[in-house]
Structure formats: C-alpha cells, structure tokens
Design a protein around this motif. Structure first.
Motif, PDB file in Angstrom:
ATOM      1  N   ASP A  39       0.825  -1.209   0.000  1.00  0.00           N
ATOM      2  CA  ASP A  39       0.000   0.000   0.000  1.00  0.00           C
ATOM      3  C   ASP A  39       0.856   1.254   0.000  1.00  0.00           C
ATOM      4  O   ASP A  39       0.549   2.230  -0.678  1.00  0.00           O
ATOM      5  CB  ASP A  39      -0.956  -0.001   1.180  1.00  0.00           C
ATOM      6  N   LEU A  40       1.966   1.220   0.715  1.00  0.00           N
ATOM      7  CA  LEU A  40       2.862   2.371   0.741  1.00  0.00           C
ATOM      8  C   LEU A  40       3.544   2.567  -0.612  1.00  0.00           C
ATOM      9  O   LEU A  40       3.699   3.697  -1.084  1.00  0.00           O
ATOM     10  CB  LEU A  40       3.901   2.182   1.840  1.00  0.00           C
ATOM     11  N   ILE A  41       3.916   1.484  -1.258  1.00  0.00           N
ATOM     12  CA  ILE A  41       4.525   1.566  -2.588  1.00  0.00           C
ATOM     13  C   ILE A  41       3.525   2.144  -3.579  1.00  0.00           C
ATOM     14  O   ILE A  41       3.863   3.011  -4.399  1.00  0.00           O
ATOM     15  CB  ILE A  41       5.020   0.173  -3.040  1.00  0.00           C
ATOM     16  N   MET A  42       2.283   1.699  -3.491  1.00  0.00           N
ATOM     17  CA  MET A  42       1.252   2.212  -4.405  1.00  0.00           C
ATOM     18  C   MET A  42       0.966   3.684  -4.135  1.00  0.00           C
ATOM     19  O   MET A  42       0.766   4.469  -5.072  1.00  0.00           O
ATOM     20  CB  MET A  42      -0.024   1.378  -4.289  1.00  0.00           C
ATOM     21  N   LEU A  43       0.942   4.087  -2.867  1.00  0.00           N
ATOM     22  CA  LEU A  43       0.743   5.499  -2.543  1.00  0.00           C
ATOM     23  C   LEU A  43       1.880   6.340  -3.109  1.00  0.00           C
ATOM     24  O   LEU A  43       1.659   7.445  -3.610  1.00  0.00           O
ATOM     25  CB  LEU A  43       0.656   5.705  -1.033  1.00  0.00           C
ATOM     26  N   GLY A  44       3.090   5.844  -3.022  1.00  0.00           N
ATOM     27  CA  GLY A  44       4.232   6.560  -3.584  1.00  0.00           C
ATOM     28  C   GLY A  44       4.103   6.759  -5.081  1.00  0.00           C
ATOM     29  O   GLY A  44       4.548   7.773  -5.631  1.00  0.00           O
ATOM     30  N   TYR A  45       3.489   5.810  -5.744  1.00  0.00           N
ATOM     31  CA  TYR A  45       3.278   5.934  -7.193  1.00  0.00           C
ATOM     32  C   TYR A  45       2.324   7.084  -7.514  1.00  0.00           C
ATOM     33  O   TYR A  45       2.460   7.751  -8.540  1.00  0.00           O
ATOM     34  CB  TYR A  45       2.735   4.615  -7.748  1.00  0.00           C
ATOM     35  N   PHE A  46       1.368   7.344  -6.631  1.00  0.00           N
ATOM     36  CA  PHE A  46       0.359   8.371  -6.884  1.00  0.00           C
ATOM     37  C   PHE A  46       0.722   9.753  -6.345  1.00  0.00           C
ATOM     38  O   PHE A  46      -0.098  10.665  -6.404  1.00  0.00           O
ATOM     39  CB  PHE A  46      -0.992   7.933  -6.308  1.00  0.00           C
ATOM     40  N   VAL A  47       1.935   9.922  -5.830  1.00  0.00           N
ATOM     41  CA  VAL A  47       2.345  11.248  -5.338  1.00  0.00           C
ATOM     42  C   VAL A  47       2.354  12.226  -6.513  1.00  0.00           C
ATOM     43  O   VAL A  47       2.978  12.000  -7.539  1.00  0.00           O
ATOM     44  CB  VAL A  47       3.748  11.185  -4.686  1.00  0.00           C
ATOM     45  N   GLY A  48       1.619  13.318  -6.358  1.00  0.00           N
ATOM     46  CA  GLY A  48       1.545  14.334  -7.401  1.00  0.00           C
ATOM     47  C   GLY A  48       0.565  14.009  -8.516  1.00  0.00           C
ATOM     48  O   GLY A  48       0.300  14.846  -9.362  1.00  0.00           O
ATOM     49  N   ARG A  49       0.035  12.803  -8.538  1.00  0.00           N
ATOM     50  CA  ARG A  49      -0.895  12.402  -9.598  1.00  0.00           C
ATOM     51  C   ARG A  49      -2.344  12.394  -9.115  1.00  0.00           C
ATOM     52  O   ARG A  49      -3.254  12.452  -9.920  1.00  0.00           O
ATOM     53  CB  ARG A  49      -0.545  11.015 -10.120  1.00  0.00           C
ATOM     54  N   ALA A  50      -2.540  12.262  -7.822  1.00  0.00           N
ATOM     55  CA  ALA A  50      -3.888  12.230  -7.251  1.00  0.00           C
ATOM     56  C   ALA A  50      -4.008  13.384  -6.254  1.00  0.00           C
ATOM     57  O   ALA A  50      -3.034  13.741  -5.593  1.00  0.00           O
ATOM     58  CB  ALA A  50      -4.151  10.899  -6.567  1.00  0.00           C
ATOM     59  N   PRO A  51      -5.196  13.957  -6.139  1.00  0.00           N
ATOM     60  CA  PRO A  51      -5.358  15.071  -5.206  1.00  0.00           C
ATOM     61  C   PRO A  51      -5.179  14.622  -3.759  1.00  0.00           C
ATOM     62  O   PRO A  51      -5.708  13.589  -3.343  1.00  0.00           O
ATOM     63  CB  PRO A  51      -6.792  15.560  -5.455  1.00  0.00           C
ATOM     64  N   GLY A  52      -4.403  15.381  -3.005  1.00  0.00           N
ATOM     65  CA  GLY A  52      -4.178  15.098  -1.596  1.00  0.00           C
ATOM     66  C   GLY A  52      -3.049  14.127  -1.314  1.00  0.00           C
ATOM     67  O   GLY A  52      -2.698  13.917  -0.160  1.00  0.00           O
ATOM     68  N   VAL A  53      -2.480  13.527  -2.340  1.00  0.00           N
ATOM     69  CA  VAL A  53      -1.383  12.587  -2.127  1.00  0.00           C
ATOM     70  C   VAL A  53      -0.072  13.327  -2.380  1.00  0.00           C
ATOM     71  O   VAL A  53       0.306  13.581  -3.513  1.00  0.00           O
ATOM     72  CB  VAL A  53      -1.496  11.354  -3.047  1.00  0.00           C
ATOM     73  N   THR A  54       0.587  13.686  -1.287  1.00  0.00           N
ATOM     74  CA  THR A  54       1.871  14.388  -1.377  1.00  0.00           C
ATOM     75  C   THR A  54       2.918  13.575  -0.620  1.00  0.00           C
ATOM     76  O   THR A  54       2.587  12.591   0.055  1.00  0.00           O
ATOM     77  CB  THR A  54       1.766  15.790  -0.751  1.00  0.00           C
ATOM     78  N   LEU A  55       4.166  14.001  -0.747  1.00  0.00           N
ATOM     79  CA  LEU A  55       5.217  13.303  -0.011  1.00  0.00           C
ATOM     80  C   LEU A  55       4.982  13.394   1.496  1.00  0.00           C
ATOM     81  O   LEU A  55       5.258  12.449   2.233  1.00  0.00           O
ATOM     82  CB  LEU A  55       6.588  13.887  -0.360  1.00  0.00           C
ATOM     83  N   ALA A  56       4.457  14.529   1.936  1.00  0.00           N
ATOM     84  CA  ALA A  56       4.198  14.693   3.370  1.00  0.00           C
ATOM     85  C   ALA A  56       3.123  13.723   3.855  1.00  0.00           C
ATOM     86  O   ALA A  56       3.279  13.085   4.906  1.00  0.00           O
ATOM     87  CB  ALA A  56       3.780  16.131   3.661  1.00  0.00           C
ATOM     88  N   THR A  57       2.035  13.582   3.112  1.00  0.00           N
ATOM     89  CA  THR A  57       0.973  12.673   3.553  1.00  0.00           C
ATOM     90  C   THR A  57       1.432  11.217   3.487  1.00  0.00           C
ATOM     91  O   THR A  57       1.079  10.413   4.358  1.00  0.00           O
ATOM     92  CB  THR A  57      -0.305  12.846   2.707  1.00  0.00           C
ATOM     93  N   VAL A  58       2.231  10.875   2.495  1.00  0.00           N
ATOM     94  CA  VAL A  58       2.761   9.510   2.411  1.00  0.00           C
ATOM     95  C   VAL A  58       3.720   9.254   3.569  1.00  0.00           C
ATOM     96  O   VAL A  58       3.725   8.173   4.175  1.00  0.00           O
ATOM     97  CB  VAL A  58       3.441   9.259   1.051  1.00  0.00           C
ATOM     98  N   GLY A  59       4.522  10.262   3.936  1.00  0.00           N
ATOM     99  CA  GLY A  59       5.436  10.125   5.068  1.00  0.00           C
ATOM    100  C   GLY A  59       4.694   9.928   6.374  1.00  0.00           C
ATOM    101  O   GLY A  59       5.071   9.098   7.208  1.00  0.00           O
TER     102      GLY A  59
END
Length: 123
Positions: free
Chosen positions: A88-108
């Motif tokens: 799930d974390l790997i998939m979230l990293g893929y969507f950084v900057g591509r989906a609204p609200g998914v940033t490096l800070a939120t993934v961190g």
C-alpha cells in the motif's frame, strides 16, 4: 520461550541495570529478538543433533545445507509477506503528485503511522 517472554525479562533487566527510559524500548527490542534467536538456534541444533546421532561423521557443511533447505521456504514467505505489508505504501508513492491530496508529506505521515501501529501491535 517466545519473544514477548524475552521482552518481559528484558524489562526487568533494564530496570535492574537502570537503563534510561528513552533507551528502554530499543534495548528491549534488541534483547527480545536476540534471546529468541538464541533459543531458536539452540532448539534447531538440538533437533539436528538428534537426527544425526545414527551417523558417526557429520560434516558442518551438510548440516548447514539441511538448515538452509528447511529455512529457505520460511525466508521466502517472510520476504513476500513484508512486500505485501508495504504494498500500500509503494502504491501510494506511485500516486504522489498524480492524485489530489497525495503528497510526499501525507505519504510520510502514513508510513510513520503504519510503523507505529505495527509496533503497538507487538505490545
């Protein structure tokens, strides 16, 4: 003797040796894991000693091959399990900057929460 038992023994050891409170969790993890590993090693050695009592000359290389043969499937399972647990974390990293609200800070933050939840699950 399981890892929680070793951790409980480690708590008393930390209190007895007056290890400072901020360092106790890391020492407990080290003590619990190391003690569990030593117990597992002793039990495995005892198991293979019994299995090879009928043989007079046993090489250490042959025993190592047997141990690796038994442990390889378990290691593969643990590797796949760790990958799936972090998928799930790997998939979230893929969507950084591509989906609204998914940033490096939120993934961190999500990664930190996962680590904390997994740590609390062991308590």
């Amino acid at each position: 003797m399981s890892e929680p038992d070793c951790n409980n023994a480690g708590i008393f050891g930390c209190i007895y040796y007056r290890i400072e409170k901020p360092l106790r969790p890391s020492w407990l993890a080290i003590i619990g894991t190391a003690t569990s590993g030593l117990v597992a090693l002793a039990l495995a050695a005892k198991l293979f000693r019994r299995a090879s009592e009928g043989q007079h000359a046993v090489s250490h290389l042959a025993e190592a091959r047997q141990l690796i043969g038994y442990s390889a499937p378990i290691s593969a399972y643990q590797l796949i399990n760790a990958f799936i647990a972090r998928l799930d974390l790997i998939m979230l990293g893929y969507f950084v900057g591509r989906a609204p609200g998914v940033t490096l800070a939120t993934v961190g933050v999500y990664s930190a929460v996962i680590g904390t939840a997994n740590g609390l699950r062991k308590v």
